[in-house]
Motif scaffolding. Sequence first.
Motif, PDB file in Angstrom:
ATOM      1  N   ILE A 296       0.835  -1.207   0.000  1.00 34.30           N
ATOM      2  CA  ILE A 296       0.000   0.000   0.000  1.00 34.30           C
ATOM      3  C   ILE A 296       0.866   1.252   0.000  1.00 34.30           C
ATOM      4  N   THR A 297       1.862   1.284   0.891  1.00 36.13           N
ATOM      5  CA  THR A 297       2.725   2.458   0.970  1.00 36.13           C
ATOM      6  C   THR A 297       3.497   2.690  -0.334  1.00 36.13           C
ATOM      7  N   PRO A 298       4.123   1.652  -0.931  1.00 38.74           N
ATOM      8  CA  PRO A 298       4.798   1.886  -2.217  1.00 38.74           C
ATOM      9  C   PRO A 298       3.819   2.370  -3.283  1.00 38.74           C
ATOM     10  N   ASP A 299       2.594   1.844  -3.223  1.00 41.52           N
ATOM     11  CA  ASP A 299       1.602   2.209  -4.221  1.00 41.52           C
ATOM     12  C   ASP A 299       1.193   3.671  -4.073  1.00 41.52           C
ATOM     13  N   LEU A 300       0.864   4.084  -2.831  1.00 41.22           N
ATOM     14  CA  LEU A 300       0.333   5.427  -2.622  1.00 41.22           C
ATOM     15  C   LEU A 300       1.429   6.484  -2.585  1.00 41.22           C
ATOM     16  N   LEU A 301       2.501   6.218  -1.838  1.00 40.83           N
ATOM     17  CA  LEU A 301       3.547   7.233  -1.682  1.00 40.83           C
ATOM     18  C   LEU A 301       4.612   7.115  -2.761  1.00 40.83           C
ATOM     19  N   GLY A 302       4.727   5.905  -3.347  1.00 44.35           N
ATOM     20  CA  GLY A 302       5.700   5.718  -4.431  1.00 44.35           C
ATOM     21  C   GLY A 302       5.060   5.998  -5.785  1.00 44.35           C
ATOM     22  N   GLY A 303       3.755   6.139  -5.786  1.00 41.25           N
ATOM     23  CA  GLY A 303       3.067   6.437  -7.024  1.00 41.25           C
ATOM     24  C   GLY A 303       3.232   5.354  -8.068  1.00 41.25           C
ATOM     25  N   GLY A 304       3.533   4.154  -7.636  1.00 40.26           N
ATOM     26  CA  GLY A 304       3.678   3.054  -8.579  1.00 40.26           C
ATOM     27  C   GLY A 304       4.960   3.118  -9.392  1.00 40.26           C
ATOM     28  N   ARG A 305       5.812   4.098  -9.124  1.00 44.52           N
ATOM     29  CA  ARG A 305       7.039   4.211  -9.927  1.00 44.52           C
ATOM     30  C   ARG A 305       8.107   3.251  -9.448  1.00 44.52           C
ATOM     31  N   LEU A 306       8.012   2.899  -8.168  1.00 48.36           N
ATOM     32  CA  LEU A 306       8.998   1.965  -7.626  1.00 48.36           C
ATOM     33  C   LEU A 306       8.266   0.675  -7.305  1.00 48.36           C
ATOM     34  N   GLN A 307       8.621  -0.392  -8.001  1.00 45.08           N
ATOM     35  CA  GLN A 307       7.967  -1.665  -7.769  1.00 45.08           C
ATOM     36  C   GLN A 307       8.620  -2.375  -6.605  1.00 45.08           C
ATOM     37  N   MET A 308       7.820  -2.726  -5.639  1.00 48.02           N
ATOM     38  CA  MET A 308       8.323  -3.596  -4.583  1.00 48.02           C
ATOM     39  C   MET A 308       7.653  -4.935  -4.736  1.00 48.02           C
ATOM     40  N   VAL A 309       8.211  -5.929  -4.075  1.00 46.59           N
ATOM     41  CA  VAL A 309       7.742  -7.288  -4.308  1.00 46.59           C
ATOM     42  C   VAL A 309       6.254  -7.429  -3.945  1.00 46.59           C
ATOM     43  N   GLY A 310       5.831  -6.670  -2.945  1.00 49.19           N
ATOM     44  CA  GLY A 310       4.421  -6.697  -2.557  1.00 49.19           C
ATOM     45  C   GLY A 310       3.520  -6.262  -3.706  1.00 49.19           C
ATOM     46  N   ASN A 311       3.963  -5.216  -4.433  1.00 51.07           N
ATOM     47  CA  ASN A 311       3.175  -4.736  -5.568  1.00 51.07           C
ATOM     48  C   ASN A 311       3.117  -5.772  -6.672  1.00 51.07           C
ATOM     49  N   VAL A 312       4.246  -6.433  -6.899  1.00 51.85           N
ATOM     50  CA  VAL A 312       4.298  -7.438  -7.965  1.00 51.85           C
ATOM     51  C   VAL A 312       3.340  -8.584  -7.643  1.00 51.85           C
ATOM     52  N   ILE A 313       3.387  -9.026  -6.381  1.00 53.49           N
ATOM     53  CA  ILE A 313       2.499 -10.120  -5.986  1.00 53.49           C
ATOM     54  C   ILE A 313       1.036  -9.697  -6.151  1.00 53.49           C
ATOM     55  N   TYR A 314       0.747  -8.487  -5.702  1.00 56.33           N
ATOM     56  CA  TYR A 314      -0.601  -7.934  -5.828  1.00 56.33           C
ATOM     57  C   TYR A 314      -1.052  -7.974  -7.282  1.00 56.33           C
ATOM     58  N   ASP A 315      -0.156  -7.523  -8.161  1.00 59.10           N
ATOM     59  CA  ASP A 315      -0.471  -7.501  -9.588  1.00 59.10           C
ATOM     60  C   ASP A 315      -0.683  -8.899 -10.147  1.00 59.10           C
ATOM     61  N   GLN A 316       0.167  -9.840  -9.738  1.00 58.64           N
ATOM     62  CA  GLN A 316       0.041 -11.193 -10.258  1.00 58.64           C
ATOM     63  C   GLN A 316      -1.332 -11.777  -9.925  1.00 58.64           C
ATOM     64  N   PHE A 317      -1.796 -11.538  -8.718  1.00 59.52           N
ATOM     65  CA  PHE A 317      -3.069 -12.121  -8.313  1.00 59.52           C
ATOM     66  C   PHE A 317      -4.251 -11.365  -8.908  1.00 59.52           C
ATOM     67  N   LEU A 318      -4.157 -10.030  -8.927  1.00 59.47           N
ATOM     68  CA  LEU A 318      -5.355  -9.255  -9.229  1.00 59.47           C
ATOM     69  C   LEU A 318      -5.369  -8.668 -10.639  1.00 59.47           C
ATOM     70  N   THR A 319      -4.197  -8.463 -11.238  1.00 60.54           N
ATOM     71  CA  THR A 319      -4.178  -7.881 -12.574  1.00 60.54           C
ATOM     72  C   THR A 319      -3.813  -8.915 -13.629  1.00 60.54           C
ATOM     73  N   ALA A 320      -2.626  -9.537 -13.431  1.00 58.75           N
ATOM     74  CA  ALA A 320      -2.167 -10.512 -14.431  1.00 58.75           C
ATOM     75  C   ALA A 320      -2.909 -11.843 -14.296  1.00 58.75           C
TER      76      ALA A 320
END
Lengths: 366, 287
Positions: B223-247
């Motif tokens: 959540i923090t990388p997403d909101l404060l990082g603006g999605g510009r910095l991918q952290m592993v949490g974001n990747v996992i989130y994407d794999q389950f919910l987007t990809a």
Amino acid sequence: MSERPTVIAIEGLTKRFGEITAVDAVDLDLRENEFFALLGPSGCGKTTLLRMIAGFTGPDAGRILLDGRDMTPVRPNRRPVNLMFQSYALFPHMTVTQNIAYGLEMEGCGRDEIRRRVGEMLEMTELSPLKDRKPEHLSGGQRQRVALARALVKRPRVLLLDEPLGALDKKLREQMQLELKRMQHEVGITFVIVTHDQEEALVMADRIAVLKDGRVMQVGAPRELYEYPASRFVAGFIGKMNFFAGQGRGAEVAFGDGVLTGTAPGGVELAGPAVAAVRPERLRLAPQRPEGSLNAVPGRIVDIAYHGQDLNVHVEVRGAVDSAGGEAGARVLVRLPAGEAEEGDWQAGQDVWCCWAPAHTRVLAM
Amino acid sequence: MPRSLLRDWLLLGPGLTWLALFLVVPCGMLLVFAFFERGVYGGIDYIFTLENFSRAIDPLYLSIFLTSAKVAGLAAVIALLIGYPAAYAIARAPARRQTAYLVLVMLPFWSNYLIRTYAWIVLLNREGLVNKGLAGLGLVSEPLPLLYNEFAIVTGLVYNYLPFVVLAIYSSISRLNPEVLEASEDLGASAPRTFWRVTLPLTLPGVAAGAVFVFVLSIGNFITPDLLGGGRLQMVGNVIYDQFLTARDWPFGATLSFILIGIMMILLFSQAMLVRKAQGEGGIAHA
């Protein structure tokens, strides 16, 4: 003993905690190479006094001179005194050797010197076989020796010991009393010990200061305090004492129908309520009132207890005050050497006279 | 069965059941999913494969793991540097004030995590309070790029997990025997030397607990990388989130999750060992 030079001079030292005056205008001289005891009941200010010498508590008034130098602005880590804490306060993450070496490392001693002096200390305290152990793997007595070694290795001018034997069981305590005395003799450093145990102070100390409510009541050699107490408090605090309360006149106390004669401290003339104090072992029993100049009071035997080397006879005497200080009609303790008194000489319920020499009588203000 | 053992199991029962149903079972499912192929339209095709793992150690994903570890490590270190002095001050304060300070430390938890994170956006954006303040003081002419970068993520993570660090270290420091510190001073140590030689080593379990806590929670945070990082910095949490919910690639998401859990387990285990060692040694200090 009085010719020994002074190491620490305490002058008018006072410490208040809120309403309470923990240390009240204390004057004391601690001398070279002596075993000094600060003795008093809990809350008498003895630990506060010790912590002030170590530098952990600052005075509200007065000062402490060490070799003539005022210690007041000197931080504890810069004072040439070391404190052995009541809890021992060993470093739990360090071995015995590391604990002992710590103080020398802080002084910036070289590695060889540290190794040599720690080795000596391990030897003296017989800790060599345990040198690589951590404190948790040591017994209470062993921890106590590590704490002692850790402080002594610094060769302080004065070693302060806060109830050093308090955490040990009785048997070990008695053994350590003699060992501490031996070590003090061996290292030739002034030891100042805080204790509430008068027996411990008598056994170990060259001189004792008796404290009460932050004040020094009396300073002297154990024998001096025992034989010539200067106040009712000291007389009752050190050893067993029988008190006979009455009206004081000079060095006499009117008691019952008669008068008890003794010596008053410093030749002070008493007038007003006073006590005649006498040690249990100075008393003898007689079936009739003895002739001559002996002090004598009548009473009735209530209990006889055999203690091996002596016989403790409890005599109820009207008007006597027990050493805890209190009500009339209390019991007087008479300690007869077992060799002198045959069993069956005295019986409970018997009317007797307790008698003793005026020379053994202290007349003290109430 | 001995009575005391029966009682222990009865008391443990509800907790164990809960953990088994909602932790062990899902984790087991993750592990199982990691060894199968993805379905064409999402879901799982039950065909055994190790491809997910070989894909996970692809340099692309390795670098994401490393970035995550770096950000989490940075957050842990900064949280320690801020948290230790605070914990020390609280533990040394008068007893009656300590509780008040601890309540203040926990106060942020009374509001929602998302709201607190959005608050940081308000603070850090180009027109935000921080930039306006700095400009008002004449310290900067251009607004500083405070938001949507690594700085913002680390700031957010430190802010969120700092209370845990303070609590962990506080409990370590408050258990120190003050006489041990006095003994150090009595033996000739200055205050800084007492800190390095005695205080810090004896409070290391608290430091380790705090650090591991921040690291573990940060490395998996999305959540923090997403909101404060603006999605510009991918952290592993974001990747996992994407794999389950987007990809919709559950098996690969499961694989990454599992690697992440593995890293966390190793860290928690090491920390537990450290605590056990230190507790063994701390017998006197805690007595």
